[in-house]
Design an enzyme around this catalytic site. Structure first.
Site, short mmCIF file in Angstrom:
data_model
loop_
_atom_site.label_atom_id
_atom_site.label_comp_id
_atom_site.label_asym_id
_atom_site.label_seq_id
_atom_site.Cartn_x
_atom_site.Cartn_y
_atom_site.Cartn_z
N GLN A 1 -6.28 5.28 -13.18
CA GLN A 1 -7.00 5.23 -11.91
C GLN A 1 -7.85 6.48 -11.67
O GLN A 1 -7.38 7.60 -11.85
CB GLN A 1 -6.01 5.07 -10.75
CG GLN A 1 -6.69 4.83 -9.41
CD GLN A 1 -5.71 4.69 -8.27
OE1 GLN A 1 -5.19 5.69 -7.77
NE2 GLN A 1 -5.45 3.46 -7.84
N GLY B 1 6.21 0.50 -5.88
CA GLY B 1 5.93 1.92 -5.80
C GLY B 1 7.17 2.73 -5.51
O GLY B 1 7.97 3.02 -6.41
N GLY C 1 3.40 -3.48 -1.13
CA GLY C 1 3.86 -3.13 0.21
C GLY C 1 5.17 -3.78 0.58
O GLY C 1 5.29 -5.00 0.58
N ASP C 2 6.19 -2.95 0.87
CA ASP C 2 7.51 -3.41 1.31
C ASP C 2 8.25 -4.23 0.26
O ASP C 2 9.02 -5.13 0.60
CB ASP C 2 7.41 -4.21 2.62
CG ASP C 2 7.04 -3.33 3.81
OD1 ASP C 2 7.02 -2.10 3.66
OD2 ASP C 2 6.74 -3.88 4.88
N LYS D 1 -7.74 -0.82 -6.51
CA LYS D 1 -6.56 -0.84 -5.63
C LYS D 1 -7.02 -0.42 -4.25
O LYS D 1 -7.66 0.62 -4.09
CB LYS D 1 -5.47 0.11 -6.13
CG LYS D 1 -4.21 0.03 -5.25
CD LYS D 1 -3.03 0.78 -5.83
CE LYS D 1 -1.76 0.43 -5.05
NZ LYS D 1 -1.75 0.94 -3.67
N MET E 1 1.25 6.30 -8.29
CA MET E 1 1.67 7.22 -7.23
C MET E 1 1.30 8.65 -7.59
O MET E 1 1.69 9.17 -8.64
CB MET E 1 3.18 7.09 -7.00
CG MET E 1 3.57 5.74 -6.42
SD MET E 1 5.37 5.54 -6.26
CE MET E 1 5.81 5.15 -7.96
N ALA E 2 0.54 9.29 -6.71
CA ALA E 2 0.06 10.65 -6.95
C ALA E 2 1.23 11.62 -7.04
O ALA E 2 2.18 11.55 -6.26
CB ALA E 2 -0.88 11.07 -5.83
N CYS F 1 -6.19 5.44 -1.10
CA CYS F 1 -5.53 6.70 -0.75
C CYS F 1 -5.89 7.09 0.69
O CYS F 1 -7.07 7.23 1.03
CB CYS F 1 -5.94 7.81 -1.70
SG CYS F 1 -5.08 9.36 -1.34
#
Length: 333
Positions: free
Chosen positions: A71, A226, A203-204, A141, A18-19, A102
């Site tokens: 990454q 995340g 995701g979710d 990713k 995560m950025a 992204c």
């Protein structure tokens, strides 16, 4: 068990890159809660090539974080390959990951990130060029597609495999969705069935039960967590335990949440310096306080903190207030 190249993880739970979040201080804290693999926030290939000071600092990895995936992102083959070679030869990362997911405009307008999703041929060319240039395993990713009309997840994953990529992490949303709407786990299952390399679903995944359900329903080799881990490394610990034993561990007491928050703060200070760390920690502290009764006033006050002492005093004060309230409620009860 999740295995990428010759790197074997202790479990299939992966911290997402995560950025603005996944620096060494956060990654190490999450690692200590049992993550099988942690991923560093994305780093610009050009920043590496031109030895930008801030970028070079982002390449720091504590040995205790390993195994770790670092990454990189970029839109041009020459600089992406050069950056990958630098990471390969000059860092202690175990895996080199290429960002293809992204969604933010400043990244996609440079033909990087999610822009790759529109062209499986470019994916093959870029990934194969990186694979040929480095010794470390290369992974990707990506998202399932650019928009609902351009969902090439299966073709893109197959291109990664043909190019020599060792794993794919797939976020079940399109670039247009950003982080809204529902993640499509069906496409994750399709991708898993279409390639022979490991697939990590993303995701979710908001609870340990979600993680187990993703593994069961899609057949993926790993599950990536995340936003659910922000201010909540216990999500990682509880997920690992739930997958391994079927037992859902209790949420931690407030005092433990604050102790870990302060540990995270101190690691960030050691990494950056107090002034920068305290400002960066404001958002993390607010995440740690999520769900704690009566946190609204403290969360507002956090934004005024400029020193470690201010922030720690505020956080410890909340613990005292919460514990006093719990004692009073127990007496009344």
């Amino acid at each position: 068990m999740l295995k990428i190249g010759d790197i074997e993880m202790k479990n299939p739970v992966v911290l997402a890159p995560m950025a603005g979040v996944c620096n060494s201080a956060f990654r190490l804290t999450v690692k200590e809660f049992g993550a099988g693999l942690v991923c560093a926030e994305m780093v610009s290939d050009k920043g590496i090539v031109f030895k930008n000071e801030k970028t070079m600092n982002m390449l720091y990895i504590d040995e205790r974080e390993k195994p770790l995936s670092l990454q990189i992102f970029g839109g041009e083959k020459e600089t992406l390959v050069e950056a990958a070679k630098f990471v390969d030869q000059n860092t202690n990362a175990d895996i080199i990951d290429i960002n293809m997911g992204c969604p933010v405009p400043k990244i996609t307008k440079c033909d990087a990130g999610a822009k790759w999703l529109l062209d499986p041929n470019k994916i093959y060319e870029m990934v194969s060029s990186v694979v040929e240039a480095v010794e470390k395993p290369v992974t990707v990713k990506m998202r399932m597609g650019w928009d609902e009309e351009h969902i090439y997840a299966v073709k893109n994953a197959q291109a990664v495999e043909r190019a020599g990529g060792k794993a794919v992490a797939l976020h079940g949303r399109t670039r247009v969705q950003m982080y809204e709407g529902k993640a499509n786990w069906d496409i994750i299952r399709e991708v898993k069935q279409s390639v022979n390399i490991p697939v990590i679903g993303n995701g979710d995944v908001q609870t340990p039960q979600d993680a187990k359900r993703m593994l069961d329903e899609t057949g993926v080799d790993g599950v990536m967590i995340g936003r659910a881990a922000l201010g909540n490394p216990w999500m990682i610990y509880r997920t690992v335990k739930y997958i391994e034993t079927g037992i859902l561990m209790d949420e931690p007491p407030v005092s433990e949440k604050i102790d870990v928050c302060i540990l995270h703060l101190d690691r960030l200070i050691a990494l950056k310096n107090e002034d920068i760390a305290v400002r960066e920690m404001r958002k993390h502290a607010a995440w740690y306080l999520k769900g704690i009764q009566g946190n609204a006033k403290v969360r507002n006050a956090i934004n005024e903190c400029n020193t470690r002492e201010d922030l720690v005093t505020l956080l410890n004060g909340l613990v005292v207030d919460v514990e006093e309230q719990e004692r009073n409620e127990a007496i009344v009860g």
